[in-house]
Design an enzyme around this catalytic site. Structure first.
Site, short mmCIF file in Angstrom:
data_model
loop_
_atom_site.label_atom_id
_atom_site.label_comp_id
_atom_site.label_asym_id
_atom_site.label_seq_id
_atom_site.Cartn_x
_atom_site.Cartn_y
_atom_site.Cartn_z
N LEU A 120 -0.14 11.59 35.20
CA LEU A 120 -1.42 12.25 35.47
C LEU A 120 -2.47 11.77 34.48
CD1 LEU A 120 -1.96 15.98 36.35
CD2 LEU A 120 -3.46 14.85 34.72
N HIS A 124 1.26 15.73 22.43
CA HIS A 124 0.02 15.16 21.92
C HIS A 124 -1.09 16.20 22.09
CE1 HIS A 124 -3.52 12.50 21.78
NE2 HIS A 124 -2.75 11.65 21.14
#
Length: 337
Positions: A127, A231
């Protein structure tokens, strides 16, 4: 809103390549390599064209298009069964407890064990939304359109779905986790290993990675600190997955230590709550805000719209009907926004 999700085509290569260059590394499913992307699109075309219902380890690539401009501004992917072409490796965090009678002491240690427990799971991944479009709920449209695709093609997907989140990458583009483990054995940087994996697959991990468990306590602090953390750009994605009933179960990526989220397919919220119905009206003025999908395989499309559930079907708004290219009598899938 003029954005619609649709099946990727071969002529989307340049748009995907330009987005791949913006990912910043650690994004295996969207490498900035034209040959790899060309192969991925060809594989996706074959998957969309296949009519059988058996699960065959295929990849479906979807893109987000602005129909007003014709620009592709995002992409996502679905993998029907990981680990069929080569083993799907993960580290699983386990605990070893030992007791000494002489010392009257019990000691527990956490280990990283190399496993392929998740082979056969389906996966949602790849994505990416263009930085210029990160408003208006387009990220959610990208993510949740995949679940409507699964709901409408349930026979092609496994009983569990996983999602790998990118781990922590430092300001140099390196991975503290990789430097502490993989980098010791492979003689290449994280970026080199990540690029090689994206293009050639991860069989080299099976060939060279030590098979014995790794004691987490023996890793340096920088590596220990990032295990199982997404992240910063992936924190919202992690919350979105949790809202869909995915959970972190102790599996982490072998490259960057990012968390792997897992859910039973039929318990994913957007799949479990998806409603299939026949369109009875395309002139709805007011209704529930929803994601609406229509079409099979390469004709699949998904957009935001308004719906109203009726006794024998569903009413949707005219703009959604236009974006989806449906009329009265067609079947649609929908889930509340």
């Amino acid at each position: 809103m003029s954005f619609v999700m649709r099946a990727a085509r071969a002529d989307d290569l340049q748009a995907l390549y330009e987005m791949a260059k913006l990912t910043g590394g650690g994004f295996t499913n969207l490498p900035p390599d034209r040959n790899s992307l060309t192969e991925k699109l060809a594989g996706s075309d074959a998957a969309f064209a296949r009519e059988g219902e058996e699960i065959e380890g295929e990849t479906f690539v979807l893109v987000l298009e602005n129909l007003e401009t014709g620009d592709v501004r995002g992409t996502c992917q679905l993998f029907t069964a990981v680990g069929q072409n080569w083993p799907f490796y993960s580290y699983r965090i386990t605990k070893l407890t030992q007791h000494s009678q002489e010392l009257d002491r019990t000691v527990s240690a956490e280990l990283l064990s190399l496993v392929n427990d998740l082979g056969g799971c389906s996966e949602v991944g790849g994505l990416f939304l263009h930085p210029g479009e990160r408003a208006g709920g387009l990220g959610m449209l990208l993510a949740r359109s995949r679940y409507l695709f699964i709901a409408s093609h349930r026979e092609k997907f496994g009983d569990r779905i996983l999602a790998e989140l990118r781990g922590i990458i430092d300001e140099r583009g390196g991975s503290p986790f990789w430097d502490a483990i993989g980098g010791k054995f492979f003689g290449m940087s994280f970026q080199e290993a990540d690029e090689f994996n994206a293009i050639h697959g991860n069989q080299f991990i099976a060939d060279l990675m030590p098979k014995h468990p790794v004691y987490i306590a023996m890793l340096d602090e920088a590596a220990r600190r990032v295990i199982g953390l997404p992240h910063p750009s992936g924190r919202a994605a992690m919350r979105m997955l949790e809202n869909e009933n995915f959970s972190y179960q102790g599996y982490v990526d072998i490259f960057d230590g990012g968390p792997t989220m897992i859910a039973p397919t039929d318990r994913v919220r957007s799949i479990a709550d998806a409603h299939e119905g026949t369109v009875e009206s395309i002139t709805l003025d007011k209704g529930e805000k929803a994601l609406i999908g229509a079409g099979r395989m390469q004709n699949f499309r998904c957009c935001y719209g308004a719906r109203k559930l009726l006794r024998d079907g569903v009413a949707i708004d005219a703009q959604a009907a236009d974006l989806l290219q449906v009329s009265e009598g067609d079947q649609v899938w929908s889930v509340l926004r």
